[in-house]
Design an enzyme around this catalytic site. Structure first.
Site, PDB file in Angstrom:
ATOM      1  N   LYS A 128       0.851  -1.182   0.000  1.00 37.28           N
ATOM      2  CA  LYS A 128       0.000   0.000   0.000  1.00 37.28           C
ATOM      3  C   LYS A 128       0.889   1.235   0.000  1.00 37.28           C
ATOM      4  O   LYS A 128       1.962   1.245   0.621  1.00 37.28           O
ATOM      5  CB  LYS A 128      -0.899  -0.026   1.233  1.00 37.28           C
ATOM      6  CG  LYS A 128      -1.966   1.050   1.280  1.00 37.28           C
ATOM      7  CD  LYS A 128      -2.838   0.865   2.511  1.00 37.28           C
ATOM      8  CE  LYS A 128      -3.904   1.938   2.641  1.00 37.28           C
ATOM      9  NZ  LYS A 128      -4.755   1.745   3.833  1.00 37.28           N
TER      10      LYS A 128
ATOM     11  N   SER B  91      -9.480   1.730   2.856  1.00 31.94           N
ATOM     12  CA  SER B  91      -8.603   2.500   1.996  1.00 31.94           C
ATOM     13  C   SER B  91      -7.533   1.651   1.303  1.00 31.94           C
ATOM     14  O   SER B  91      -6.836   2.138   0.417  1.00 31.94           O
ATOM     15  CB  SER B  91      -7.907   3.599   2.822  1.00 31.94           C
ATOM     16  OG  SER B  91      -7.115   3.043   3.847  1.00 31.94           O
TER      17      SER B  91
ATOM     18  N   SER C   9     -10.127  -0.739   6.922  1.00 35.61           N
ATOM     19  CA  SER C   9      -9.418  -0.558   5.647  1.00 35.61           C
ATOM     20  C   SER C   9      -8.736  -1.796   5.097  1.00 35.61           C
ATOM     21  O   SER C   9      -8.226  -1.767   3.971  1.00 35.61           O
ATOM     22  CB  SER C   9      -8.390   0.572   5.777  1.00 35.61           C
ATOM     23  OG  SER C   9      -9.044   1.811   5.906  1.00 35.61           O
TER      24      SER C   9
END
Length: 518
Positions: free
Chosen positions: A99, A181, A205
């Site tokens: 990420k 996210s 997330s």
């Protein structure tokens, strides 16, 4: 030399070519990759090259990957040169996407999806990146994400969007949200662009995008994995975990990244007591559901329309779990769950706004090179670059509200105590009263319950809705319950085997089989 010699040599070549091209990349696992390495029918270089090609072909549609590591193929070739007897790392030669809020000290950017941090230079790899490299992993690149971990705006920005990456797409239904996210991490592994990804979670997330993309996400106990070198929202809530296609792959990855880090000393020291002596692989048991007491949270969670796909699927899953020996404790309720699920009533949101500013300013202050050094600098950057950051379409109201905070004081300390009390009288009491091993909830509906207590959860694919959008099932537990949750999740996965790759109707896949260059 004689013709028979050349004929034999040609047959040997054809045999090797046939074996290599028979390796199935789609839905391959860490185990199948390592087996192919051992049989010398696949190399890390070939594997990495395949995924780069897949990303180049599908990323213009999916927006799952922000950038590729220009040194990935070199690292893969270096991994291939290591003798098999010296390959001790559990992820040796395995490409991994990170990420974009997880720092790397290499040629990759780390930007949290924002143009403000392009060309910034981190002082070191994040703690979990160091562990990934030590395990032999190939850092393939950075996955897209909701910009600033979905913390830029108070609601105007769609989940999975960032200025750098655009709108991430759900590979099962391109018009559906991917959730965030850690959107790109889930999209990429779901679409077979990579075998392993890493996500981060403050409140939902990891488990939410895993649910929406039919993959396995592990949200570890806070502190089990280091947050050092990660742009996070809240040190009270944030955790780092794997997103993979199978429970076993997620467990292997978890095992590689857990452990004490002096740069995140308090949290990782406190959580290190939960790491089992012989690791987590030992809990991958087919009979993992047998004897487990599983609490079903019905009210406010399993409330589907009569006859809906979701209702039918979960009822079948409950029956399967019983058949596998699980003890289902039904119709449980958590005290004050309405407050827990309202981040404004619980104070969680205000706490995140305060801690975000402190954590981000601390991260930015350590960068060796950066055009921004504070949250205020980022707000100013966005105002000065309205086209790049799409300021007309999407505001930065939450960044502005966070900037107004003045650090952790008595109010914030009281909020942390209140959240701990909610957890103690809520989930912890429920587990104690009913002697539970885990709770069961659909999708990511338990995200705040798990978040405020720093509790772990594992999301496993459960089914597909009428619009072909996946939905998952989440097994949640108390701090350090990873071993039990792994047994439960693996047992469920093996008994149901719900996951299937996206079909991409109308979108041409690259050939699933590796094509040797002659």
């Amino acid at each position: 030399m004689s013709k028979p010699y050349y004929h034999s040599l040609f047959l040997l070549f054809l045999l090797h070519f046939t074996i290599v091209t028979s390796f199935q990349f789609e839905e391959c696992t860490i185990e199948s990759i390592h087996e192919a390495f051992t049989q010398r029918i696949l190399t890390s270089h070939e594997l990495t090259k395949h995924y780069i090609a897949q990303i180049e072909a599908l990323n213009p549609i999916l927006h799952a990957v922000l950038e590729l590591n220009p040194d990935a193929l070199t690292q893969a070739s270096q991994a291939d040169q290591i003798p098999f007897s010296n390959r001790t790392g559990i992820l040796h030669g395995i490409p991994v996407l990170l990420k974009d809020n997880i720092a790397t000290k290499d040629k990759l950017n780390t930007t949290s999806g924002s143009y403000a941090l392009v060309n910034s230079v981190a002082p070191r790899d994040a703690g979990i990146v160091q562990r990934l490299r030590n395990s032999g992993a190939i850092i393939l690149g950075k996955a897209s994400m909701s910009e600033w971990c979905n913390f830029r705006s108070l609601g105007s920005i769609p989940s999975g969007w960032s200025a750098r990456g655009g709108q991430g797409k759900n590979p099962y239904n391109l018009s559906a949200i991917p959730c965030g996210s850690s959107s790109g991490s889930a999209i990429a592994v779901a679409a077979n662009l990579v075998p392993v990804t890493i996500g981060t979670e403050t409140d939902g997330s990891i488990i939410c995008p895993s649910s929406f993309n039919s993959v396995v996400g592990i949200k570890p106990t806070v502190g089990l994995t280091s947050r050092a070198g990660v742009m996070m929202i809240s040190p009270t809530l944030d955790t780092i975990g794997p997103i993979c296609r199978t429970v076993s792959d997620a467990v292997y990855t978890l095992e590689a990244i857990v452990g004490y880090d002096p740069l995140d000393s308090e949290a990782t020291k406190n959580a290190s007591i939960y790491i089992p002596k012989w690791g987590y692989k030992q809990f991958l048991k087919i009979e993992g559901l047998k004897g487990k007491r599983l609490g079903i949270l019905r009210k406010g969670f399993f409330e589907f329309h009569n006859g809906s796909v979701e209702e039918q699927v979960f009822q079948q899953h409950f029956s399967t779990m019983k058949e596998m020996g699980a003890i289902l404790v039904d119709n449980l309720e958590i005290e004050n769950v309405d407050i827990i699920n309202d981040s404004h009533k619980s104070g969680e949101w205000a706490l995140m706004q305060t801690q975000f500013k402190l954590a981000l300013n601390s991260y930015l202050s350590e960068l060796l090179i950066s055009q921004v050094r504070s949250l205020q600098d980022i707000i100013d950057f966005n105002n000065n670059h309205p086209i790049e950051e799409k300021m007309k379409q999407y505001d930065q109201s939450n960044l502005i509200e966070s900037q107004k905070t003045n650090g952790v004081g008595q109010k914030e300390t009281q909020t942390i105590s209140y959240l701990n009390q909610l957890s103690k009288l809520g989930l912890e009491k429920l587990f104690k009263d009913h002697k539970l091993d885990a709770i069961i909830t659909p999708g990511a509906t338990s995200h705040s319950i798990l978040a405020i207590g720093g509790f772990p959860g594992i999301t496993v694919p459960a089914g597909f809705g009428t619009d072909n959008v996946p939905f998952g099932i989440c097994f949640g537990g108390l701090k350090g319950f990873e071993s039990r949750l792994i047994e439960i999740a693996f047992g469920f996965e093996q008994a149901t085997k719900v996951r299937k790759p996206p079909s991409f109707d109308g979108v041409r896949f690259l050939d699933d089989e590796f094509k040797m260059e002659l």
